[in-house]
Design a protein around this motif. Structure first.
Motif, PDB file in Angstrom:
ATOM      1  N   ASP A   9      57.843  41.374 -12.166  1.00 52.59           N
ATOM      2  CA  ASP A   9      57.573  42.716 -12.386  1.00 52.59           C
ATOM      3  C   ASP A   9      57.805  43.473 -11.395  1.00 52.59           C
ATOM      4  O   ASP A   9      57.171  44.007 -10.272  1.00 52.59           O
ATOM      5  N   ARG A  10      59.203  43.865 -11.299  1.00 56.07           N
ATOM      6  CA  ARG A  10      59.924  44.722 -10.356  1.00 56.07           C
ATOM      7  C   ARG A  10      59.086  45.984 -10.261  1.00 56.07           C
ATOM      8  O   ARG A  10      59.013  46.295  -8.962  1.00 56.07           O
ATOM      9  N   TRP A  67      60.698  44.809  -0.353  1.00 56.92           N
ATOM     10  CA  TRP A  67      61.240  45.862  -1.050  1.00 56.92           C
ATOM     11  C   TRP A  67      62.741  45.362  -1.132  1.00 56.92           C
ATOM     12  O   TRP A  67      63.395  45.516  -2.292  1.00 56.92           O
ATOM     13  N   ALA A  68      63.231  44.490  -0.315  1.00 55.76           N
ATOM     14  CA  ALA A  68      64.684  44.052  -0.404  1.00 55.76           C
ATOM     15  C   ALA A  68      64.696  43.066  -1.715  1.00 55.76           C
ATOM     16  O   ALA A  68      65.766  43.040  -2.459  1.00 55.76           O
ATOM     17  N   ASP A  69      63.476  42.380  -1.840  1.00 60.40           N
ATOM     18  CA  ASP A  69      63.658  41.446  -2.876  1.00 60.40           C
ATOM     19  C   ASP A  69      63.589  42.027  -4.125  1.00 60.40           C
ATOM     20  O   ASP A  69      64.355  41.527  -5.055  1.00 60.40           O
ATOM     21  N   SER A  97      64.527  44.938  -5.007  1.00 62.45           N
ATOM     22  CA  SER A  97      65.775  45.942  -4.873  1.00 62.45           C
ATOM     23  C   SER A  97      67.058  45.050  -5.172  1.00 62.45           C
ATOM     24  O   SER A  97      67.970  45.726  -5.621  1.00 62.45           O
ATOM     25  N   GLY A  98      66.897  43.754  -4.978  1.00 65.52           N
ATOM     26  CA  GLY A  98      68.274  43.069  -5.322  1.00 65.52           C
ATOM     27  C   GLY A  98      68.248  42.617  -6.639  1.00 65.52           C
ATOM     28  O   GLY A  98      67.483  42.746  -7.554  1.00 65.52           O
ATOM     29  N   THR A  99      69.095  41.574  -6.888  1.00 66.41           N
ATOM     30  CA  THR A  99      69.629  41.027  -8.185  1.00 66.41           C
ATOM     31  C   THR A  99      69.009  39.541  -8.238  1.00 66.41           C
ATOM     32  O   THR A  99      69.435  38.685  -9.415  1.00 66.41           O
ATOM     33  N   GLU A 100      68.392  38.893  -7.043  1.00 62.96           N
ATOM     34  CA  GLU A 100      68.024  37.523  -7.134  1.00 62.96           C
ATOM     35  C   GLU A 100      67.099  37.151  -8.386  1.00 62.96           C
ATOM     36  O   GLU A 100      65.957  37.948  -8.659  1.00 62.96           O
ATOM     37  N   ARG A 113      53.288  48.661  -5.675  1.00 60.45           N
ATOM     38  CA  ARG A 113      52.505  47.961  -4.478  1.00 60.45           C
ATOM     39  C   ARG A 113      52.878  47.967  -3.267  1.00 60.45           C
ATOM     40  O   ARG A 113      52.147  48.321  -2.508  1.00 60.45           O
ATOM     41  N   ILE A 114      54.212  47.818  -3.378  1.00 63.84           N
ATOM     42  CA  ILE A 114      54.872  48.056  -1.947  1.00 63.84           C
ATOM     43  C   ILE A 114      54.723  49.653  -1.529  1.00 63.84           C
ATOM     44  O   ILE A 114      54.440  49.988  -0.254  1.00 63.84           O
ATOM     45  N   LYS A 115      54.909  50.455  -2.155  1.00 58.52           N
ATOM     46  CA  LYS A 115      54.557  51.946  -1.945  1.00 58.52           C
ATOM     47  C   LYS A 115      52.969  52.229  -1.398  1.00 58.52           C
ATOM     48  O   LYS A 115      53.063  52.739  -0.467  1.00 58.52           O
TER      49      LYS A 115
END
Length: 740
Positions: A381-382, A194-196, A198-201, A388-390
């Motif tokens: 594919d954010r 989720w952090a991945d 949710s960030g801008t990386e 998928r995380i949810k």
């Protein structure tokens, strides 16, 4: 049954504050009140609400079961409406078919039984529903623990929209079953994913480590060779024999003069040249090559370590096992480097070098690259990754609550079965009752007619000894009744006396409880409530017993007879009639309230209804004393006091002076006393009770002080030596006699 009658802005009741009349939960309730107290208002309110009269819109009736009842009210309005117009026929059940009538009675009895069974079944259904609801609440609370846990994670935002809606969460979570392969990410992994997204990386490059150069050095055969000295020197056989070429090579650095650095003896003149010839050539070439390989190995290992540090900084490196695999491989590489350096230090010794196994490191790097590829795919594919995380987050919570769901399902089965059976039982009994009601309506339709009510009313008249008149169908109007007198061609209801009007109206009312003016209406006695206001008004005292018995046996307690009403409320100002109604239930007055409801209407400024203790109403004489006690307590108006005093004094002096004429008794007291206080009291009582017909100015009753009047009243009893009687009847403390 009626639970409460709320009266608001009607006649003598309070104009602004609604008064709620609490009706006891009994089949029969009897209400006593003096004329003018406001008891008739109770029947008028029920009648007005039954007819949907807008004048009574601010009043209200509440029933014990919130059922719509059929209200029939007998009062003077009913008598006026009935006698003042053609008397409509009542369609009731006749006795033309004994078998059919027996079947009707059987159905009514069974319907009564079904009412009890349906009430029990309804209770069972509600209990089953409550048990189900209770279990659902428990289960939802248990499943909600997953929600509380999820709110503490970095994925708490995925639970938005539930608020405190436990039912929605309970239902939704159950739809997120485990994946087919049963593989679930840990909550830590999901939080990282989720952090991945949710960030801008941006995407990360794949990693690799090349250990081939090290592997080639490790596999070089020179490490296993014994590096010998050159045979071109005359010293070679001796050094070879001693096997100390490496020691000699190390000592070469210390030969600076013609003296041996070790034994301090002189050296041969050509020793330096021979020594150089011994260590040069092929040996030197191999030693230099070994040194070069060791140097290259160390440099390659240093570069590999730097590259590995970059790889280990990848966030997925630890999960892939790179750190552990590298730690093991690095140790092996340094062990190999140590062995190579030992060979470099002692070229004359053979060293066994085992190539480092990097399979674990290669496998870890492959896992890391798989994670990096997975990360890159997710980054591309954010939105899909968030979904998928949810989904997996809910699967993880579902897995945590699987036992809770299973326990709920195990409890739910028997509870649902109990509910199903209870509802099936209720439905079966309801269907049986509906079938019986259909049959009952058809049987009544076949037996309905106005003749039955005509015969019943005439039978009642004859049972009362009345033969001067009867009722019959009106000529050419089969559905209208008319009055019939023996030997008179036509008779009108206007010819009836007031008592006869009251009697015929009451008998008609009793028949109307069994039927209706509409022949198609199905009258249900279990949904009928009767309110009767002063049914013996204008009647001879002879009929008190008959009317009381009729009300008791047919309405209040119809043991062994068809039920006519669910509830009856009787209002009366006649104390004798009131006593007769009570004693029909129970001769013991203290226990009467266990069998019927007893109320009393009192009026001071406004009318109020209160519970009544029947033991306090013994006879008319005691009632008048009760009125004085109420006046003393301020519960009734002062206007009633003179009349009560007159009735008490007239009855009392009849027994104490032998004279039935109250003024004569007063004169006897006046002769014995020179004051005029007794004569004055006599005049007050006369005027206050309207005994004489002299019209004077209106009396302002606010100027009269009840304690003052009672003081004179008491003095009169004291004058004849009967003050204890006064104190007893007024309920005053007997100690007053001691202090008097």
């Amino acid at each position: 049954m009626i639970r409460t009658i709320t009266i608001h802005r009607h006649k003598s009741f309070h104009p602004t504050n609604a008064h709620s009349v609490q009706i006891p939960n009994k089949p029969a309730t009897y209400v006593y009140g003096l004329n003018g107290a406001g008891k008739s208002s109770i029947g008028e309110v029920v009648d007005g609400l039954a007819r949907n009269d807008p004048a009574f819109a601010h009043c209200r009736i509440e029933t014990t079961d919130n059922t719509r009842y059929r209200y029939l009210v007998y009062n003077h309005h009913y008598v006026e409406r009935l006698i003042g117009q053609p008397i409509q026929g009542i369609f009731t059940v006749g006795e033309v078919d004994t078998v059919r009538q027996q079947r009707i009675q059987d159905i009514e009895i069974r319907n009564g039984e079904l009412d009890v069974l349906i009430a029990d079944a309804t209770t069972s259904v509600k209990a089953a529903e409550r048990n189900l609801a209770k279990e659902l609440v428990r289960a939802k609370d248990e499943i909600w623990k997953a929600h509380d846990w999820g709110k503490k994670t970095a994925l708490a935002s995925l639970l938005e929209g539930y608020g405190r809606n436990k039912e929605k969460f309970f239902t939704d979570l159950r739809t997120h079953a485990l994946p087919e392969n049963g593989q679930l990410d840990t909550i830590e992994r999901l939080e990282r994913r989720w952090a991945d997204v949710s960030g801008t990386e941006n995407e990360r490059a794949l990693v690799s480590l090349d250990t081939s150069a090290l592997s080639r050095i490790e596999n070089d055969p020179i490490w296993g060779e014994v590096v010998e000295v050159s045979t071109s020197s005359r010293l070679a056989p001796f050094v070879a024999e001693l096997g100390n070429a490496d020691w000699v090579a190390r000592g070469q650095a210390y030969t600076h003069k013609d003296q041996c650095p070790f034994c301090q003896q002189g050296l041969p003149h050509d020793f330096r040249e021979e020594l150089a010839r011994l260590l040069e050539g092929e040996r030197k070439a191999k030693v230099d090559r070994i040194a070069l390989l060791v140097q290259s190995y160390a440099a390659q290992l240093d570069a590999l370590e730097q590259r590995t540090q970059t790889i280990l900084s990848d966030p997925d490196a630890k999960e892939a096992g790179v750190e552990l695999a590298w730690t093991q491989a690095r140790g092996a590489f340094h062990d190999a480097l140590t062995a190579l350096r030992r060979k470099e230090a002692q070229p004359g010794e053979a060293v066994s070098i085992t190539p480092v196994n990097v399979d674990a490191l290669v496998e870890a790097l492959a896992k890391l690259n798989a994670l990096i590829s997975d990360f890159n795919a997710r980054i591309r594919d954010r939105r899909g990754e968030r979904e998928r995380i949810k989904a997996m987050f809910f699967q993880v919570m579902h897995a945590d609550r699987m036992d809770a769901y299973a326990h709920h399902d195990a409890l739910l089965g028997p509870l649902q079965e109990a509910e199903t059976q209870a509802k099936a039982g209720l439905q079966a009994k309801g269907q049986e009752r509906e079938g019986l009601n259909i049959e009952l309506r058809e049987l009544r339709r076949l037996q309905k007619g106005v003749d039955a009510s005509i015969d019943a009313i005439n039978d009642r008249l004859r049972s009362l000894g009345i033969t001067a008149f009867s009722i019959d169908r009106k000529t050419e109007e089969d559905r209208v009744y008319c009055l019939v007198r023996p030997g008179i061609a036509t008779s009108e209801t206007k010819s009836l006396s007031e008592g006869e009007k009251t009697l015929i109206a009451f008998l008609y009312f009793m028949e109307s409880l069994k039927g209706s003016h509409d022949e198609h209406e199905n009258v249900d006695p279990r949904r009928t409530i009767a309110v009767i206001d002063d049914p013996i008004s204008s009647l001879s005292q002879n009929y008190v017993y008959d009317i009381a018995t009729m009300i008791h046996r047919e309405l209040a307690k119809p043991d062994g007879r068809p039920q006519l009403v669910k509830q009856v409320i009787v209002l009366t100002h006649n104390l004798y009639f009131f006593h007769e109604l009570i004693r029909q239930h129970k001769t013991s007055l203290p226990k009467a309230h266990n069998h019927c409801g007893l109320l009393r209407v009192v009026k001071n400024a406004y009318s109020e209804v209160e519970a009544l203790d029947p033991t306090k109403l013994l006879n008319d004489y005691d009632v008048w004393w009760q009125i004085l006690r109420d006046a003393k307590d301020g519960n009734i108006p002062t206007q009633i006091v003179p009349n009560a005093m007159r009735n008490i004094l007239e009855q009392f002096f009849t027994f104490t002076t032998g004279s039935s004429d109250f003024p004569v008794a007063v004169q006897q007291l006046a002769d014995a006393d020179t004051s005029s206080k007794y004569a004055a009291l006599d005049r007050f009582v006369d005027r206050g009770s309207h005994r004489d017909a002299i019209n004077g100015p209106p009396i302002d009753w606010t100027e009269y002080d009840v304690p003052y009047l009672l003081g004179k009243f008491r003095a009169m009893f004291d004058a004849i030596g009967q003050e204890p009687h006064y104190i007893m009847k007024m309920g005053e403390d007997a100690l007053e006699l001691v202090h008097a």
